[in-house]
Design an enzyme around this catalytic site. Structure first.
Site, PDB file in Angstrom:
ATOM      1  CG  ASP A   1      -1.937  -1.063   1.218  1.00 57.39           C
ATOM      2  OD1 ASP A   1      -2.212  -1.601   0.136  1.00 57.39           O
ATOM      3  OD2 ASP A   1      -2.469  -1.375   2.301  1.00 57.39           O
TER       4      ASP A   1
HETATM    5  N1  URA Z   1      -1.628  -5.715   3.986  1.00 58.87           N
HETATM    6  C1  URA Z   1      -2.014  -4.428   3.962  1.00 58.87           C
HETATM    7  O1  URA Z   1      -3.036  -4.068   4.515  1.00 58.87           O
HETATM    8  N2  URA Z   1      -1.228  -3.546   3.288  1.00 58.87           N
HETATM    9  C2  URA Z   1      -0.077  -3.895   2.677  1.00 58.87           C
HETATM   10  O2  URA Z   1       0.611  -3.030   2.099  1.00 58.87           O
HETATM   11  C3  URA Z   1       0.318  -5.243   2.713  1.00 58.87           C
HETATM   12  C4  URA Z   1      -0.480  -6.136   3.383  1.00 58.87           C
END
Ligand code: URA
Length: 241
Positions: free
Chosen positions: A106
């Site tokens: 993310d």
């Molecule tokens: N889970 C999440 O919520 N975000 C990420 O970037 C990776 C795994």
């Protein structure tokens, strides 16, 4: 990403404009080399990394590339974005636009991100059946309790996708810090799992994928090529030896 496998005669014809009947004659005359050896079969299958030469003309010479990056928070895991800097923008390599991301992080997440032009390798790493663990260190807004450990290992039902998450391992490191190992990568998976406890994820950092850990000397935004050994060993489980 699709694997780019093709029949040799079609590929040569497409690259050169020579019709397929004439390509057969070239094969018979041993004028087409695949990976240095004369090709003879019209239905030979090549992939995106086969080295293909007709006489002195190179028709394809792609080399597989594998990189690890320490993704900083505040950068998009995408090849293009209208508003924000992407992980591709952080690379200073001429071939950066040939690369794709193996399992996104993310915008606000950081840590180990893999990039490659090898679709088969990335599919192998991201197929949940291959059980390649991704390890994350997470800091939370509220204290974590033992209840979380069971809930993560039992899996959680996500109605939007109509799936139950695969068993995930959660280790409590301290009141507000946990390590989580996932075998899959659902959309915002870790945030949504902690969200079930109404506990907000404050930071999320990927430490490892399979046998490959983020190199501690790589500063945020830096990347390096993987060694042949790292490429081969990343997905080996203890069962596969
Ligand atoms: N889970 C999440 O919520 N975000 C990420 O970037 C990776 C795994």
């Amino acid at each position: 990403m699709q694997s780019k496998r093709a029949r040799l005669d079609r590929f040569v014809s497409g690259q050169t404009g020579i019709n397929r009947r004439a390509v057969r004659a070239l094969l018979a005359q041993q004028r087409i080399l695949v990976d240095g050896a004369p090709a003879t079969e019209i239905n030979q299958v090549i992939d995106e990394f086969s080295h293909v030469v007709l006489d002195d003309r190179i028709l394809q010479a792609n080399v597989p590339r594998y990189l690890m990056m320490n993704k900083p928070a505040g950068v998009v895991s995408a090849t293009k974005d209208e508003r924000h800097k992407t992980v591709i923008d952080l690379l200073e390599r001429a071939d950066r636009h040939d690369l794709h991301i193996v399992g996104r992080l993310d915008f606000n997440s950081s840590g180990l991100l893999l990039l490659t032009n090898d679709g088969r390798w990335s599919r192998r790493l991201t197929t949940p059946e291959n059980k390649i663990a991704k390890l994350y260190r997470v800091t939370l807004e509220k204290p974590i309790t033992e209840d979380y450990v069971r809930a993560f290992s039992e899996g959680m039902y996500f109605s939007f996708e109509d799936i139950t998450t695969r068993p995930a391992e959660l280790n409590i490191i301290s009141d507000y810090v946990a390590e989580v190992a996932l075998m899959e990568g659902r959309y915002h998976q870790i945030k949504r799992m902690f969200g079930r406890f109404d506990n907000e994820v404050l930071t999320l950092h990927r430490m490892a994928i399979g046998n490959l850990s983020l190199e501690s000397s790589l500063l945020p935004g830096q990347s390096r090529a993987l060694t042949d050994r790292e490429v081969a060993d990343i997905g080996l489980t203890s069962e596969s030896g």
